[in-house]
Design an enzyme around this catalytic site. Structure first.
Site, PDB file in Angstrom:
ATOM      1  N   GLY A  79       0.826  -1.191   0.000  1.00  0.00           N
ATOM      2  CA  GLY A  79       0.000   0.000   0.000  1.00  0.00           C
ATOM      3  C   GLY A  79       0.866   1.249   0.000  1.00  0.00           C
ATOM      4  O   GLY A  79       1.731   1.431  -0.846  1.00  0.00           O
ATOM      5  N   ASP A  80       0.623   2.129   0.988  1.00  0.00           N
ATOM      6  CA  ASP A  80       1.421   3.351   1.094  1.00  0.00           C
ATOM      7  C   ASP A  80       2.398   3.270   2.260  1.00  0.00           C
ATOM      8  O   ASP A  80       2.772   4.280   2.840  1.00  0.00           O
ATOM      9  CB  ASP A  80       0.512   4.579   1.244  1.00  0.00           C
ATOM     10  CG  ASP A  80      -0.338   4.519   2.510  1.00  0.00           C
ATOM     11  OD1 ASP A  80      -0.587   3.409   3.015  1.00  0.00           O
ATOM     12  OD2 ASP A  80      -0.747   5.587   2.990  1.00  0.00           O
ATOM     13  N   GLU A  81       2.814   2.062   2.602  1.00  0.00           N
ATOM     14  CA  GLU A  81       3.757   1.848   3.697  1.00  0.00           C
ATOM     15  C   GLU A  81       5.120   1.413   3.170  1.00  0.00           C
ATOM     16  O   GLU A  81       5.215   0.583   2.265  1.00  0.00           O
ATOM     17  CB  GLU A  81       3.226   0.789   4.672  1.00  0.00           C
ATOM     18  CG  GLU A  81       2.005   1.256   5.456  1.00  0.00           C
ATOM     19  CD  GLU A  81       1.583   0.231   6.488  1.00  0.00           C
ATOM     20  OE1 GLU A  81       1.114   0.644   7.563  1.00  0.00           O
ATOM     21  OE2 GLU A  81       1.700  -0.976   6.219  1.00  0.00           O
TER      22      GLU A  81
END
Length: 201
Positions: free
Chosen positions: A112-114
């Site tokens: 994801g956005d990690e």
């Protein structure tokens, strides 16, 4: 295939076939260990590098830090501009963060956005603090996406070894816990794991 020249017969076809097979195997291995969007190491390669760094730490009495990074406001970008623009944002942020790290540091996409940063240093928490500040500044810079100017920030949780643990899973879990606390505390900041207490940057 056998070809004739001034030096006599030579075999060429087999060499080409073996070379192509070798390149294809390299491509498969790269895909298995890297994120398709950003080209960064994925979880599998990251955990392998953490294990190697821990082994070096135990031999040489050094240290390492894991920085768990989550983008603040990424869902808003995806919802308003679409997933294609969200992907472009992730690629841009990945390049910016990579640019402030040392060549020896690892930046991996967790999902994801990690992202997760692995850095090795004799004083890992101090090194992580300096790197985290550079990362926050890099992420805050505006990004142009399809004619829109987008600004996001990052929340970062940090765990340092050997202080906070001596195995990959413990360190990752504690960095993630510190990240959660950073987001709860208002985002756009860094928190270091300290059990029930956290050191705020």
């Amino acid at each position: 295939m056998v070809e004739e020249d001034d030096n006599g017969p030579r075999i060429t076809g087999i060499l080409r076939d073996v070379h192509e097979m070798h390149l294809q195997q390299q491509r498969i291995e790269h895909m298995a260990l890297h994120d398709a969007l950003t080209g960064l190491p994925n979880r599998v390669l990251l955990e392998d590098r953490i294990d190697m760094a821990l082994a070096r730490m135990n031999r040489e009495e050094g240290g390492l830090a894991l920085l768990f990074v989550d983008l603040d406001g990424f869902k808003r970008v995806n919802d308003t501009l679409g997933h294609a623009m969200g992907d472009r944002l992730l690629e841009t942020i990945a390049r910016r963060v990579r640019a402030v790290l040392r060549e020896s540091d690892t930046l991996a996409r967790w999902g994801g956005d990690e992202f997760v940063v692995l850095l090795e240093a004799d004083a890992p928490c101090e090194a992580a603090r300096a790197v985290a500040e550079k990362m926050l500044q890099a992420v805050r810079q505006p990004v142009q996406l399809g004619g829109e100017t987008v600004t996001v920030s990052a929340s970062i949780g940090v765990a340092c070894a050997p202080r906070d643990g001596r195995d990959a899973q413990t360190l990752l879990r504690r960095a993630d816990e510190a990240l959660y606390e950073a987001k709860e505390a208002g985002r756009d900041r860094v928190l270091f794991w300290r059990g029930q207490e956290h050191d705020d940057l």
